[in-house]
Design an enzyme around this catalytic site. Structure first.
Site, PDB file in Angstrom:
ATOM      1  N   GLU A 136      -2.363   1.924  -5.641  1.00 31.83           N
ATOM      2  CA  GLU A 136      -3.583   1.703  -4.864  1.00 31.83           C
ATOM      3  C   GLU A 136      -4.717   2.588  -5.366  1.00 31.83           C
ATOM      4  OE1 GLU A 136      -5.552   2.468  -0.526  1.00 31.83           O
ATOM      5  OE2 GLU A 136      -3.388   2.187  -0.556  1.00 31.83           O
ATOM      6  N   SER A 232       8.001   4.284  -1.760  1.00 36.38           N
ATOM      7  CA  SER A 232       7.082   3.996  -0.661  1.00 36.38           C
ATOM      8  C   SER A 232       6.425   5.268  -0.150  1.00 36.38           C
ATOM      9  CB  SER A 232       7.834   3.295   0.475  1.00 36.38           C
ATOM     10  OG  SER A 232       7.028   3.232   1.634  1.00 36.38           O
TER      11      SER A 232
END
Length: 319
Positions: A136, A232
């Site tokens: 991201e 994650s």
């Protein structure tokens, strides 16, 4: 520091609310499934669609091929961008290869992309609070050719050599909560009082909600199990948060990773799941915990999320 055993009629598993899939993850997985259903295998996905091994393995079995680079995809093939978003360079590379693109970037991430481009166009220098190497962060910083700098910690803020009167702004990685960025934000605003801050709605609702749920659950349990994969970011933060609150915590992404000794003497076990972990996996892990000894299951109170994001128009209404 571990809490004392809490009285209860029987051993329990307390389920955090909310947990598991957020709207952005749900949308991204649906996009891959819809593309596979509509066009058949193979479907190429740039980067893991979400950071969860269980989900990725399931989609791979259906015919999704996950790649790190656009150059690994045959010309003219179908590609899906992951929920984390991509840089402008990736989009350009895809166009040059004539790829048919379906964009699974989370709309909250896209919103930040738009703001970064606008800020830089308006002459602002932008600081991005986030983790180096996270897809991201790479995607957001890759929206502009220059004028954006990564801030990972307080030391990075101290090293910034800008005048307090310059046009400055900051954005954050959406999977970081308000609590996680608080110290850095305070340091930035103290050093640069005129700095432009992101709108409150840019913070990922799911990240904050899941962390708030762990804060509510942790004082009630003696052990926390986080369902999530090592890659994650938000799942790792849930485990770290539980430990910070004084409760032992383990992160697993398969039932066979659980160890019976973790549960010895623990009357109340809390379970949560990162935003990329499916409920089916969480339930399989709950079932495995129950094999170590009988436990009642109780869902805790918490925020009920009703956010949904629509699929890309070029997938639902192809030209």
């Amino acid at each position: 520091m571990q809490s004392n055993p809490l009285p209860s009629e029987s051993d329990e598993i307390l389920l955090a609310q909310p947990r598991g899939f957020c709207a952005g993850v749900d949308r991204a997985i649906n996009i891959v499934n819809e593309a596979l259903s509509r066009f058949g295998a193979p479907i190429y996905v740039r980067h893991e669609i979400v950071h969860n091994k269980y989900v990725v393995d399931e989609l791979r079995a259906k015919g999704a091929i996950f790649v790190d680079g656009i150059d690994e995809i045959p010309r003219g093939a179908i590609v899906i961008y992951s929920a984390h978003g991509v840089s402008q360079q990736v989009r350009q590379d895809a166009a040059e290869r004539g790829l048919q693109v379906y964009d699974a970037t989370c709309p909250l991430v896209t919103k930040v992309h738009v703001e970064v481009v606008k800020l830089c166009k308006d002459g602002f220098t932008v600081f991005m609070i986030g983790h180096a190497g996270h897809p991201e962060v790479e995607g957001t910083m890759g929206q502009v050719e220059s004028g954006i700098f990564l801030i990972e910690n307080l030391e990075d803020v101290e090293k910034l050599n800008f005048s307090a009167d310059e046009r400055l702004a900051f954005v954050t990685q959406t999977t970081l909560s308000v609590d996680e960025t608080k110290e850095i934000v305070n340091a930035l605003t103290k050093k640069f009082p005129k700095i432009i801050q992101p709108k409150k709605q840019d913070i990922c609702y799911a990240t904050q909600n899941r962390q708030d749920a762990v804060k509510f659950m942790a004082p009630q349990v003696q052990l926390v199990i986080v369902v999530g994969s090592q890659a994650s970011s938000n799942s790792n933060r849930l485990r770290e948060l539980a430990e910070k609150l004084g409760v032992p915590a383990y992160m697993v992404d398969a039932p066979d990773q659980l160890r019976p000794e973790w549960f010895e003497g623990k009357k109340r076990v809390g379970l949560t799941a990162g935003a990329s972990a499916p409920e089916s996996l969480a339930q399989a892990i709950v079932a495995r915990i129950q094999e170590f000894g009988p436990r009642q299951i109780r869902s805790l109170d918490g925020v009920v999320e009703d956010v949904t994001f629509s699929l890309p128009k070029n997938l639902t209404h192809p030209v």
